[in-house]
Structures are given as C-alpha cells and as structure tokens.
Motif scaffolding. Structure first.
Motif, PDB file in Angstrom:
ATOM      1  N   THR A 201     -28.175 -28.027 -11.874  1.00  0.00           N
ATOM      2  CA  THR A 201     -29.189 -26.713 -11.176  1.00  0.00           C
ATOM      3  C   THR A 201     -29.141 -26.662 -10.295  1.00  0.00           C
ATOM      4  OG1 THR A 201     -30.409 -28.486 -12.825  1.00  0.00           O
ATOM      5  CG2 THR A 201     -32.243 -27.470 -10.129  1.00  0.00           C
ATOM      6  N   MET A 202     -28.180 -27.521  -9.335  1.00  0.00           N
ATOM      7  CA  MET A 202     -28.430 -27.430  -7.813  1.00  0.00           C
ATOM      8  C   MET A 202     -26.941 -26.455  -7.785  1.00  0.00           C
ATOM      9  SD  MET A 202     -30.096 -29.536  -5.260  1.00  0.00           S
ATOM     10  CE  MET A 202     -28.314 -28.925  -4.039  1.00  0.00           C
TER      11      MET A 202
ATOM     12  N   GLU B 103     -24.925 -22.226 -16.082  1.00  0.00           N
ATOM     13  CA  GLU B 103     -26.310 -22.389 -16.401  1.00  0.00           C
ATOM     14  C   GLU B 103     -26.035 -23.164 -18.233  1.00  0.00           C
ATOM     15  OE1 GLU B 103     -29.134 -19.146 -18.272  1.00  0.00           O
ATOM     16  OE2 GLU B 103     -27.427 -18.429 -16.384  1.00  0.00           O
ATOM     17  N   ASP B 104     -24.533 -22.740 -18.469  1.00  0.00           N
ATOM     18  CA  ASP B 104     -23.566 -22.893 -20.092  1.00  0.00           C
ATOM     19  C   ASP B 104     -24.153 -23.853 -20.398  1.00  0.00           C
ATOM     20  OD1 ASP B 104     -23.985 -20.165 -20.779  1.00  0.00           O
ATOM     21  OD2 ASP B 104     -21.554 -19.882 -20.485  1.00  0.00           O
ATOM     22  N   LEU B 105     -23.279 -24.842 -19.963  1.00  0.00           N
ATOM     23  CA  LEU B 105     -23.876 -26.181 -19.718  1.00  0.00           C
ATOM     24  C   LEU B 105     -25.424 -27.072 -19.770  1.00  0.00           C
ATOM     25  CD1 LEU B 105     -20.436 -27.466 -17.601  1.00  0.00           C
ATOM     26  CD2 LEU B 105     -20.415 -27.480 -19.695  1.00  0.00           C
ATOM     27  N   GLU B 106     -26.041 -26.198 -19.040  1.00  0.00           N
ATOM     28  CA  GLU B 106     -27.110 -27.144 -18.524  1.00  0.00           C
ATOM     29  C   GLU B 106     -28.315 -26.551 -20.444  1.00  0.00           C
ATOM     30  OE1 GLU B 106     -30.935 -26.668 -15.889  1.00  0.00           O
ATOM     31  OE2 GLU B 106     -29.746 -25.649 -15.605  1.00  0.00           O
TER      32      GLU B 106
ATOM     33  N   GLU C 139     -28.019 -23.142  -5.236  1.00  0.00           N
ATOM     34  CA  GLU C 139     -27.171 -22.840  -4.044  1.00  0.00           C
ATOM     35  C   GLU C 139     -26.935 -21.722  -4.420  1.00  0.00           C
ATOM     36  OE1 GLU C 139     -27.659 -23.988  -1.380  1.00  0.00           O
ATOM     37  OE2 GLU C 139     -28.679 -25.588  -2.493  1.00  0.00           O
ATOM     38  N   ALA C 140     -26.156 -20.528  -5.400  1.00  0.00           N
ATOM     39  CA  ALA C 140     -25.796 -19.537  -5.829  1.00  0.00           C
ATOM     40  C   ALA C 140     -26.897 -18.660  -5.838  1.00  0.00           C
ATOM     41  CB  ALA C 140     -24.677 -19.432  -6.837  1.00  0.00           C
ATOM     42  N   GLY C 141     -28.175 -18.549  -6.116  1.00  0.00           N
ATOM     43  CA  GLY C 141     -28.923 -18.049  -5.766  1.00  0.00           C
ATOM     44  C   GLY C 141     -30.009 -17.462  -4.856  1.00  0.00           C
TER      45      GLY C 141
ATOM     46  N   THR D 174     -20.935 -16.445  -9.181  1.00  0.00           N
ATOM     47  CA  THR D 174     -21.549 -16.321  -9.950  1.00  0.00           C
ATOM     48  C   THR D 174     -20.652 -16.941 -11.358  1.00  0.00           C
ATOM     49  OG1 THR D 174     -20.019 -14.167 -10.160  1.00  0.00           O
ATOM     50  CG2 THR D 174     -22.508 -13.371  -9.007  1.00  0.00           C
ATOM     51  N   THR D 175     -19.123 -16.667 -11.373  1.00  0.00           N
ATOM     52  CA  THR D 175     -18.990 -17.896 -12.475  1.00  0.00           C
ATOM     53  C   THR D 175     -19.551 -19.013 -12.758  1.00  0.00           C
ATOM     54  OG1 THR D 175     -16.695 -15.927 -12.185  1.00  0.00           O
ATOM     55  CG2 THR D 175     -16.720 -17.992 -13.906  1.00  0.00           C
ATOM     56  N   PRO D 176     -19.187 -19.322 -11.209  1.00  0.00           N
ATOM     57  CA  PRO D 176     -19.849 -20.980 -12.332  1.00  0.00           C
ATOM     58  C   PRO D 176     -21.164 -21.294 -11.795  1.00  0.00           C
ATOM     59  CG  PRO D 176     -18.693 -20.986  -9.815  1.00  0.00           C
ATOM     60  CD  PRO D 176     -18.766 -19.673 -10.540  1.00  0.00           C
TER      61      PRO D 176
END
Length: 161
Positions: A129-130, A93-96, A134-136, A86-88
C-alpha cells in the motif's frame, strides 16, 4: 497591441522549444543554466547582460525562455522520476490482489504486513500500500505541474453592445 504580438510569437516558437526539449535536451541539462532575468511570465526589465552574469556566477549558460526557466525543467525532472515508478506500482497492486484471501497465490512475510484495526486476525499488505501511495503522490505532483503550466490568460469578458 504589443502583448498580442508577443503572445503570437511565443505560441509560434513554443512547438520548436518543445521538440528541442524532447530530442536533445536532457531532463537535467537545464540545472546548470542561469534563470536570471526570468520573471513571472514576461521576463524582467532588470536584466542587463544575462550571458555575462551567468558566466560570472559559474553557470554554463542561460535558460532562453522564461517559461522554460519557471516550469519546464522541473516538469521534465518530475516526469522522469514518475515514469519508472509505474512498474513497481503495478506489481504492488498485483501482489496485493494475489495475497488476498480470495486468491491466496502469494503469502507476504509478517514484516511486510500489519494487522487490521477492525479485525486483528487479518493481515493487511501495508508495504504494498505504501509503494502504491507514494507513487500516486509523485504522479499527482506531475499532473498538478502539467496543469499549472498552461498559459495564464485573463478570464473572458462578455461583450456588451
């Protein structure tokens, strides 16, 4: 009514098993325990001496409860794997957002982006996005496993008089 009695005993012992899992039962402690004799929901009549069979097969012991053998070990393992991703995901998301044209705080290297199908001059943060996708998937698998671990009960029937 043995099934009701058995259900009441199972429900009363369930919190004790859950608390034992959360305090001293690591997410991998169940891996070298034998699930032998753990049938779908109510066990199996074809078991024999479960402890002896487990020792002969090279296991450290047996998994005591059928539901623990069927699902709970896997749920703990997938939960342990889903928690640190969840942290990465949040960082991605922030970097995006920060790399978007609206903000422009971060510029991603070309090897981490792909051109847009509709606008070739636009670069999409494909790697981020990947990571999020993948985390999702992992979090979705955990949610699905938690949803199916509920007690199977027959549908309620309307009482007619």
């Amino acid at each position: 009514m043995p099934s009701r009695r058995r259900s009441a005993v199972t429900c009363s012992r369930s919190p004790l098993r859950c608390s034992g899992r959360s305090t001293g039962w690591s997410s991998t402690a169940w891996i070298n325990r034998s699930p032998g004799g753990a049938g779908g929901v109510k066990g199996s009549r074809l078991t024999g001496d479960r402890e002896r069979i487990a020792v002969l097969l090279g296991f450290d012991g047996v998994i005591e409860h059928t539901r623990d053998a069927m699902r709970h070990g896997l749920i703990g393992l997938v939960g342990t794997a889903a928690s640190p991703v969840t942290t990465p995901t949040k960082l991605a998301e922030d970097l995006e957002i920060w790399s978007s044209s609206e903000f422009g705080y971060v510029r991603l290297a070309d090897r981490h982006t792909r051109s847009s199908v509709l606008m070739p001059q636009k670069r999409n943060p494909y790697a981020l996005t990947m990571v999020r996708g993948e985390a999702g998937i992992l979090i979705g698998r955990l949610t699905g496993m938690l949803a199916i671990s509920r007690s199977p009960r027959p549908p309620r029937r309307a009482v007619t008089t």
